[in-house]
Design an enzyme around this catalytic site. Structure first.
Site, mmCIF file in Angstrom:
data_model
loop_
_atom_site.group_PDB
_atom_site.id
_atom_site.type_symbol
_atom_site.label_atom_id
_atom_site.label_comp_id
_atom_site.label_asym_id
_atom_site.label_seq_id
_atom_site.Cartn_x
_atom_site.Cartn_y
_atom_site.Cartn_z
ATOM 1 N N ILE A 133 -7.770 4.454 -20.782
ATOM 2 C CA ILE A 133 -8.420 4.934 -19.562
ATOM 3 C C ILE A 133 -9.264 6.127 -19.994
ATOM 4 C CG2 ILE A 133 -6.420 6.366 -18.963
ATOM 5 C CD1 ILE A 133 -7.114 5.999 -16.022
ATOM 6 N N SER A 134 -10.537 6.142 -19.621
ATOM 7 C CA SER A 134 -11.463 7.152 -20.129
ATOM 8 C C SER A 134 -11.091 8.558 -19.671
ATOM 9 C CB SER A 134 -12.887 6.838 -19.674
ATOM 10 O OG SER A 134 -13.363 5.653 -20.261
ATOM 11 N N GLN A 135 -11.515 9.530 -20.464
ATOM 12 C CA GLN A 135 -11.386 10.938 -20.116
ATOM 13 C C GLN A 135 -12.048 11.183 -18.758
ATOM 14 O OE1 GLN A 135 -13.621 13.301 -22.845
ATOM 15 N NE2 GLN A 135 -13.217 15.239 -21.791
#
EC number: 2.1.1.77
Length: 225
Positions: free
Chosen positions: A74-76
């Protein structure tokens, strides 16, 4: 734009997943240069802890990428916010997301009232994301397919968000971008990637701009169940 989201009581969070912690994340994003209030409000509203494994829930509101299985992340939050902010500048109505992953980026876009189409090559991740969309009452259209192909049947799109890195922008995706539309994608290899913004002008000409250095998982072809 105002986020449209129906939160069940159990989705609100407590302790390290509480609204207070989400508010602190939003202030950190603001300090890090995110300026669009609609984007910040969506990040404040959508419960990121629902998009990761329960064992990692206490880290949900750290500004860092987290594993979601199958070698994906899950992206930053800053990256999610920056990509969202970039596409909102062209006031889109219909958005294509390439790489559903956990569903978090798609949920942010849907919370902003956008018509979201999302494609994921890993069936297990897509099934989990669909459950989260349903739980939050989000009408996100999703497809299990090779993301590099996009979803041309519903194009062209006012905005395209790509959540995995390719060595160069994928022509098949650029072709699905509407006049006046914007595509945001990480471009590069394992050692060096940049977040790139591509805008199609009224005359059809393409303008490209580098937004920031980033690190994403690779954009792969094919499908997995």
């Amino acid at each position: 734009m105002t986020p449209r989201l129906r939160l069940q009581p159990e989705s609100v969070g407590i302790g390290m997943t509480s609204q207070r912690v989400r508010d602190r994340l939003v202030e950190r994003l603001r300090e890090a240069g995110i300026q669009d209030e609609a984007t910040l409000n969506a990040m404040r509203t959508v419960p990121r802890h629902l998009f990761i494994d329960e064992a990692l829930a206490s880290r949900a509101y750290e500004d860092t990428a987290l594993p979601i299985g199958h070698g994906q992340t899950i992206s930053q939050p800053w990256v999610v916010a920056r990509m969202t902010e970039a596409v909102l500048q062209v006031t889109p109505a219909k958005v294509l997301e390439v790489g559903t992953g956990s569903g978090y980026q798609g949920a942010i876009l849907a919370a902003l009232g956008l018509e979201v189409y999302t494609v994921e090559r890993i069936g297990d991740l897509l099934r989990q994301a669909r459950k989260r969309f349903r739980h939050l009452g989000m009408n996100v259209r999703s497809k299990h397919d090779d993301g590099r192909i996009g979803w041309p049947e519903h194009g062209p799109y006012d905005a395209i968000v790509v959540t995995a890195a390719a060595p160069a922008l994928v022509d098949a995706l650029v072709d699905q971008l509407a006049v006046g539309g914007r595509l945001v994608a990480p471009v590069g290899g394992p050692s060096s990637q940049s977040l790139v913004q591509l805008t199609r002008g009224a005359d059809g000409a393409i303008e490209q701009q580098v937004l920031a250095p980033v690190t994403f998982v690779p954009l792969l072809s094919g499908m997995l169940d």
